[in-house]
Design an enzyme around this catalytic site. Structure first.
Site, mmCIF file in Angstrom:
data_model
loop_
_atom_site.group_PDB
_atom_site.id
_atom_site.type_symbol
_atom_site.label_atom_id
_atom_site.label_comp_id
_atom_site.label_asym_id
_atom_site.label_seq_id
_atom_site.Cartn_x
_atom_site.Cartn_y
_atom_site.Cartn_z
ATOM 1 N N GLU A 364 0.825 -1.214 0.000
ATOM 2 C CA GLU A 364 0.000 0.000 0.000
ATOM 3 C C GLU A 364 0.856 1.259 0.000
ATOM 4 O O GLU A 364 1.202 1.785 1.071
ATOM 5 C CB GLU A 364 -0.928 0.015 1.232
ATOM 6 C CG GLU A 364 -2.013 -1.015 1.179
ATOM 7 C CD GLU A 364 -2.985 -0.929 2.354
ATOM 8 O OE1 GLU A 364 -2.766 -0.107 3.278
ATOM 9 O OE2 GLU A 364 -3.971 -1.690 2.349
ATOM 10 N N GLU A 452 -6.242 -7.352 -0.387
ATOM 11 C CA GLU A 452 -6.435 -7.210 1.067
ATOM 12 C C GLU A 452 -7.731 -6.465 1.319
ATOM 13 O O GLU A 452 -8.052 -5.499 0.624
ATOM 14 C CB GLU A 452 -5.264 -6.425 1.686
ATOM 15 C CG GLU A 452 -5.327 -6.389 3.201
ATOM 16 C CD GLU A 452 -4.277 -5.466 3.806
ATOM 17 O OE1 GLU A 452 -3.068 -5.737 3.636
ATOM 18 O OE2 GLU A 452 -4.679 -4.474 4.439
#
Ligand code: IDC
Length: 528
Positions: A364, A452
């Protein structure tokens, strides 16, 4: 007081019966050859058991529902188990079927803490179960109660316990209806168990003698693992397709940081997700920065060893596995780019002959990192992986904690096949605006991977938003998006799949799963 309880019980019973009928009438959509069953369970006071069952047999040439145990063949033992089935169907050359279980207690006292054991053929797969916990292991199916049905009152029958299995043949399926054993506080109840079986071609009623559980042999590894069936995957348009070019959806779970929760990197754990949850994917998250991450004081050899164990367990189980370079508080993947190059050089070489390994090169990016930064990082890492793994799927993170897939879609990476882009969400925080980004990206042809997500807020904790979770899964399932749910651990936070009070690292019962775990398991199994 007692009268009030009875009154409340009657009202509750009527409400549930009406609700059951409404579900039956409204939810009358016909699916496969399966039963539609509405169940109600013992109420909170434990004084009432009701059930309303509606059964429809599609494709069946018989109109009558198979009857349950009759007086004539009613077993004589005080306490006994009845295993019945009125539905089985072919599925991929195997036989799947529903088994319904009840416990009759004709003894003079209530029974508590029951366990049912049913000898099972090797290779059996339990696909789903309700009002019980059910695992198939070492040649036996073990069924145990959930919170609300551990006690069977005297002169009562506990119903609505059931499960669906897949076995090699009809005779294997039928064998499950004989030989069950009821264990109560270690005592074995023998007697007869009445079994009924029916399929679309024949109705039959059988009676079988319950025998002690046969010598238990370890179950052989299952045939037909996800990888055996689907092989090397690739990206076609916005879809993942399997070795036959058929659309395929990866559904699975992500570890927490392996540095902090190494105990869950074990083969039984992954097998539990495969066999009990129906997952075909494990994501192995290796943090790069926080708290002794790989690039920030972590023991590199140890962490690579854990990744290697995880990849090998998943491979032995025929599952797909993501190696996740879990950047987070390092914000920008450029920060540890040199480390990343070495890491991906090494792992892609190690797994060059593994067709089930997927590389996620930066979890991320955040903290204002631009897509240009991420893209230029990816353009350095991808060729390194491609030298060793020319076809492996590679997932590239996107700015803003892997939310800005719409931005990536305006300027995607070119020159390589099998590249996907990460979209992550936490349903209680990320709603329509992030879903719109995903839809925009898909509309412009960008392949998106939900590598995710969870259903709580973005901290990984806080309340679950089931409504938003459902909306996300409408988007996911209608677009064949692959996903991995965060996280395999018992940390005391909402996103952990296992209750913090449970230290087991595999074969959890439903009662040992967190609310998120219970929800995700059902989601993966397709139980609505
Ligand atoms: C969280 C963990 C938490 C841990 C923290 C470390 O759940 O136990 O202490 O990381 O910073 C992400 C990240 C993921 C986060 C998760 C929840 O990819 O690492 O895990 N999250 O905050 N993105 C959005 C949410």
């Amino acid at each position: 007081m007692k009268n009030n309880k009875v009154l409340i019980g009657i009202i509750a019973a009527m409400t549930l019966v009406i609700a059951g009928l409404i579900v039956f009438i409204v939810g009358g959509e016909k699916k496969d050859n399966k039963n539609s069953t509405t169940q109600a369970s013992i109420d909170a006071t434990n004084e009432l058991t009701i059930s309303e069952e509606a059964t429809e047999n599609v494709n069946s040439d018989k109109d009558e529902e198979v009857s349950s145990t009759t007086e004539a063949n009613k077993p004589q033992a005080d306490c006994y188990v009845t295993v019945t089935s009125n539905n089985n169907w072919e599925s991929g050359g195997k036989i799947s079927g529903q088994l319904d279980v009840s416990i009759t207690n004709n003894s003079a006292s209530q029974i508590k803490n029951w366990t049912i054991e049913i000898p099972a053929p090797n290779g059996i797969k339990v696909d789903s179960f309700w009002n019980c916990n059910c695992v198939a292991k070492d040649g036996v199916i073990v069924i145990t109660p959930v919170e609300y049905n551990g006690t069977v009152e005297k002169s009562a029958t506990l119903k609505d316990i059931g499960f669906i299995v897949t076995v090699a043949s009809k005779s294997e399926f039928d064998s499950l209806m004989s030989g069950s054993t009821l264990l109560v506080d270690g005592k074995e109840y023998s007697g007869t168990s009445s079994t009924i079986t029916a399929d679309s071609s024949k109705d039959e009623v059988e009676e079988a003698t319950t025998e002690a559980v046969a010598a238990q042999t370890p179950a052989e590894p299952e045939s037909g693992t996800p990888f055996e069936n689907h092989g090397k995957l690739s990206v076609k348009g916005t879809d993942i397709v399997d070795k036959n070019g058929t659309m395929y959806q990866l559904k699975g779970v992500s570890t927490h940081g392996i540095a902090w929760f190494p105990d869950y990197v074990n083969k039984d754990c992954f097998q539990t997700f495969r066999d009990d949850w129906g997952a075909n994917l494990i994501r192995i998250a290796m943090y790069t920065h926080e708290n002794g991450g790989y690039c920030n004081g972590g023991d590199k050899e140890y962490l690579k060893g854990l990744v290697d164990d995880g990849v090998n367990y998943a491979t032995e189980l025929g599952m797909y596995v993501i190696v996740d370079w879990h950047i987070l508080h390092d914000l920008n993947p450029q920060v540890y780019k040199e480390e990343a190059k070495k890491f991906f050089e090494e792992v892609s070489y190690k797994y060059k002959n593994y067709d089930n390994v997927i590389y996620e090169i930066c979890n991320e990016p955040n903290g204002g990192t631009s897509w240009e930064d991420v893209k230029s990082y990816a353009e350095e890492i991808i060729p390194i992986i491609r030298k060793n793994a020319p076809d492996a799927i590679i997932i590239v993170g996107t700015p803003n904690w892997s939310q800005d897939v719409d931005v990536a879609a305006q300027n995607p990476i070119t020159g390589y096949d099998n590249i996907m882009y990460a979209a992550h969400f936490y349903a209680a925080t990320h709603t329509d605006n992030i879903r719109n980004k995903v839809q925009t990206a898909l509309d412009s042809g960008l392949p998106v991977f939900i590598s995710e997500f969870s259903i709580c807020d973005a901290s990984g904790n806080g309340a679950i938003d089931y409504g938003q979770a459902d909306k996300w899964f409408e988007l996911i399932d209608s677009n064949n998006l692959s996903y991995a749910g965060w996280n395999i651990s018992n940390k005391d936070e909402t996103s952990s799949l296992i209750k913090s009070s449970c230290s087991k690292t595999s074969w959890w019962t439903e009662g040992e799963l967190s609310e998120t775990g219970i929800w995700l398991r059902k989601q993966i199994l397709g139980i609505k």
